[in-house]
Design an enzyme around this catalytic site. Sequence first.
Site, mmCIF file in Angstrom:
data_model
loop_
_atom_site.group_PDB
_atom_site.id
_atom_site.type_symbol
_atom_site.label_atom_id
_atom_site.label_comp_id
_atom_site.label_asym_id
_atom_site.label_seq_id
_atom_site.Cartn_x
_atom_site.Cartn_y
_atom_site.Cartn_z
ATOM 1 N N GLU A 115 0.713 -0.909 0.038
ATOM 2 C CA GLU A 115 -0.007 0.061 0.100
ATOM 3 C C GLU A 115 0.963 1.251 0.001
ATOM 4 O OE1 GLU A 115 -3.088 0.533 -0.637
ATOM 5 O OE2 GLU A 115 -3.580 -1.528 -0.690
ATOM 6 N N TYR A 155 -7.067 6.457 3.984
ATOM 7 C CA TYR A 155 -7.120 5.536 3.081
ATOM 8 C C TYR A 155 -6.373 4.110 3.326
ATOM 9 C CZ TYR A 155 -5.790 2.564 -0.907
ATOM 10 O OH TYR A 155 -5.541 1.248 -1.455
ATOM 11 N N ASP A 168 -9.594 4.507 -3.279
ATOM 12 C CA ASP A 168 -8.319 5.188 -3.931
ATOM 13 C C ASP A 168 -8.930 5.884 -5.090
ATOM 14 O OD1 ASP A 168 -8.959 3.038 -5.632
ATOM 15 O OD2 ASP A 168 -6.840 2.855 -6.061
#
Length: 323
Positions: A68, A151, A169
């Site tokens: 990520e 996020y 995203d």
Amino acid sequence: MTATTEFTPETETAPATASKGAYENGDGPSGAALPVLHPHVNAWFDGHARDLPWRHPEAGPWGVMVSEFMLQQTPVSRVLPVYEQWMARWPRPADLAAEPSGEAVRAWGRLGYPRRALRLHGAATAITERHGGDVPREHSQLLALPGIGEYTAAAVASFAYGQRHAVLDTNVRRVIARAVTGVEYPPNATTAAERKLARALLPEDVPTAARWAASSMELGALVCTAKNPECGRCPVSAQCAWLQAGKPPHEGPARRAQTYAGTDRQVRGRLLAVLREATTPVPQAALDAVWHEPVQRARALDGLVSDGLVEPLAGDMYRLPHS
């Protein structure tokens, strides 16, 4: 652009529906009922998901977190070799935390936005100190880690632990913007209305919701792309508000393509490249040789020092941070 982890196909214990409140309250555009997208997209994902290392069970939560961080604003093709080397060297957060942060910057290579390496090192240190070296499961604990925002916390909780979170995203936001709101692109920055809509679209069943987070992201990455979307391959084309409206062009502010050549980012990259290759402190003269314009070069170097990516030493010498 961001990663997803792999889940085994879910067995739904209830009919495939979105949140009941979404339908009862008319949370769609102009109060309309929301379309049910996840059964089609999840089924598509079962046959089209890319085989990526952070989707393998052995990657674990740490592998998901590393991916990520690396995939923020960086394409998969560039991330893959760096990710593999990173995980081989630092298979657990404690392995990374045991080394100076400068080694994270060195291993980051040319992925760009190297402050991500410092943030990942900081997160690994906090995980080691606060959570016994295991990536925490709870969204609130993830959010409390340095360098992790909404996020990333939602992504790790969903992709690594199969939890029910709205993971927004750029790819997911674009899918929702087109399929539900009927516009080509979402706003430049995520809005409260987008977050509310994404939550309303979440399936109630937890494994199904986790699968939807992964599948909608993959759909945006492979089919519902920013340029030249392949609507003929889209599993929800029959429900897509943008397609049904004739694919109206974007009416908001012009979307600017990022530039690199000649920018401070390019200069910073060249300076860091010299320091990454060096095993001992580097003299100012060696850094001066990488860029012809002295004012921009000095500004870029000052920025690297300010960001904690470069450590100045006595005698006009520099090195990667040793903290």
